[in-house]
Design an enzyme around this catalytic site. Structure first.
Site, PDB file in Angstrom:
ATOM      1  N   HIS A   1      -7.960  22.938 -13.229  1.00 24.80           N
ATOM      2  CA  HIS A   1      -7.323  21.713 -12.684  1.00 24.80           C
ATOM      3  C   HIS A   1      -8.387  20.574 -12.550  1.00 24.80           C
ATOM      4  O   HIS A   1      -8.068  19.472 -12.461  1.00 24.80           O
ATOM      5  CB  HIS A   1      -6.753  21.852 -11.051  1.00 24.80           C
ATOM      6  CG  HIS A   1      -5.641  21.428 -10.680  1.00 24.80           C
ATOM      7  ND1 HIS A   1      -5.355  19.875 -11.098  1.00 24.80           N
ATOM      8  CD2 HIS A   1      -4.724  21.593  -9.794  1.00 24.80           C
ATOM      9  CE1 HIS A   1      -4.296  19.679 -10.412  1.00 24.80           C
ATOM     10  NE2 HIS A   1      -3.856  20.526  -9.987  1.00 24.80           N
TER      11      HIS A   1
ATOM     12  N   ASP B   1      -3.989  18.145 -15.428  1.00 25.99           N
ATOM     13  CA  ASP B   1      -3.220  17.838 -14.289  1.00 25.99           C
ATOM     14  C   ASP B   1      -1.989  18.568 -14.126  1.00 25.99           C
ATOM     15  O   ASP B   1      -1.490  19.046 -15.382  1.00 25.99           O
ATOM     16  CB  ASP B   1      -2.707  16.330 -14.290  1.00 25.99           C
ATOM     17  CG  ASP B   1      -3.856  15.361 -14.316  1.00 25.99           C
ATOM     18  OD1 ASP B   1      -4.943  15.691 -13.548  1.00 25.99           O
ATOM     19  OD2 ASP B   1      -3.746  14.075 -14.772  1.00 25.99           O
TER      20      ASP B   1
END
Length: 424
Positions: A396, A400
């Site tokens: 992450h 995204d």
């Protein structure tokens, strides 16, 4: 007589220290030139250390699990002739391998004789006579299986790499009538207070370090999507029927590799490596797909290089070649490094959902779950379809959530409409 001291060789790539994983000899053994003395673990693979001389082992320089510096004394061998009365001036040659090879035993003749070494870890006959305190190589699952069957593991002949005892060896032992027929039933209900301590060394230690490092450094998140693989399974069956005899059988994996290649054209951020120390993301045009492979010593990830330039059968052949090399201990360090994205599958044991751990410094890993037949509603009708989940994880810090979802949806579309895999 003289002493030939062998130092830990310089394996290259700037490696300053390695872990001593396993000895293939002991003090008092006679060894011949090119016989494997020990296995050491680098950051990438297991490496064999062969003997440059004939002689008798008089001292070992370390214990399995010990981290040793390059140049430190590995082993001392008593040799004949004045020409070997000093330390090895050059590093001992090494042979790359991800798992330990079968043990080479000492010859029973003099070192100067031309007799070839014979295997010591694999004894001929129905059972093996080991010392009472000798611990045979075996996985935890095999050890538990042996306990459940009432079998003393030290008596079982191992046919795996380095004499490792496999599940099949236990079945062979039972079939030969070596165990007590009543032992399995008795062991199933007997009260047990035994304990077993397993030292985490070699490949298992390296796997543990990498998994811990990955989970501590990357911001993992997973995304799961179900895919209707009925059409692509029909295509696979058709291609195998038509071309299987001449080109080889196709599994689902080469189709998944192809789907990755095509989807990555629109999502290049998934085919990347993240250097979190330098704070640099490197996106790569070449798609080097790591294919997670289970071996007797643990998980390995051989790499299908330039998957973007391979056909289905080319990918299938390379996947098969690399998997066999990893399982048989013949994959090189280059074949076990350099991946840009990883594909992991447990085949029929794939379960419904999994949460795969990233193969750092990569930022995406695609996990394949098992195929099951389920009733589904298609155009208002309930029909039986072959369904499969993809359980994928992403970093992450780089990827995204929306991009990850769109990437997996792109793979889903390609697999559910398999003709699109080949439309340019």
């Amino acid at each position: 007589m003289g002493t030939h001291v062998i130092k830990m060789p310089d394996i290259g790539e700037g490696i300053a220290e390695v872990e001593l994983s396993q000895w293939h000899v002991k003090v008092g053994d006679l060894v011949v030139e090119d016989q494997v003395l020990a296995d050491v673990m680098t950051d990438k693979a297991m490496v064999d250390i062969p003997s440059p001389v004939h002689g008798k082992v008089i001292a070992l320089g370390g214990q399995p699990g010990e981290v040793m510096a390059v140049g430190s004394v590995l082993i001392s061998i008593e040799v004949e002739g004045a020409g070997n009365l000093k330390e090895s001036a050059a590093p001992a040659p090494v042979k790359e391998a991800p798992v330990a090879p079968k043990v080479e035993a000492a010859v029973e003749s003099k070192p100067a004789a031309a007799a070839a070494p014979r295997p010591a870890a694999v004894c001929q006959g129905p059972m093996v006579a080991r010392e009472a305190n000798e611990r045979p190589l075996a996985s935890p699952a095999v050890r538990k299986h042996a306990l459940d069957l009432g079998i003393q593991l030290r008596l079982v002949r191992g046919t795996g790499p380095a004499g490792r005892v496999l599940h099949e060896d236990l079945e062979t032992y039972l079939a030969q009538g070596q165990s007590n027929a009543s032992a399995p039933a008795a062991a199933a209900y007997a009260q047990r207070n035994d304990e077993e301590q397993i030292q985490v060394i070699g490949m298992r230690r390296k796997i543990a370090q990498r998994m811990q490092d990955a989970t501590q450094r990357a911001a993992h998140f997973s995304y799961v999507e179900e895919i209707d693989v009925t059409a692509i399974e029909e295509l696979r069956a058709h291609l195998n029927e038509k071309h299987g005899a001449s080109r080889g059988k196709l599994t689902l994996l080469p189709f998944l590799v192809r789907a990755l290649v095509v989807a990555l054209r629109d999502f290049p951020q998934m085919n990347a490596r993240y250097d979190d120390e330098a704070q640099v993301i490197t996106r790569l045009g070449a798609v080097h797909v790591g294919v997670a492979t289970q071996s007797d010593v643990g998980l390995m990830v051989p790499v299908v290089r330039h998957a973007e330039a391979r056909s289905l059968w080319d990918s299938a052949a390379e996947i098969s070649r690399l998997a066999n090399a990893a399982r048989n201990g013949k994959a090189s360090r280059d074949e076990l490094s350099g991946s840009t994205i990883t594909l992991t599958s447990l085949g029929a044991l794939g379960g419904i959902v999994s949460t795969p751990v990233l193969n750092l410094p990569e930022v995406a890993i695609v996990g394949v779950n098992k195929i099951v037949e389920r009733p589904m509603v298609v155009k208002g009708q309930v029909v039986i379809r072959k369904m499969m989940n993809l359980s994928s994880s992403f970093d992450h810090r780089v990827v995204d959530g929306m991009d990850a979802a769109l990437f997996i949806q792109a793979i889903r579309g390609l697999l559910e409409q398999p003709a699109t895999l080949f439309v340019e």
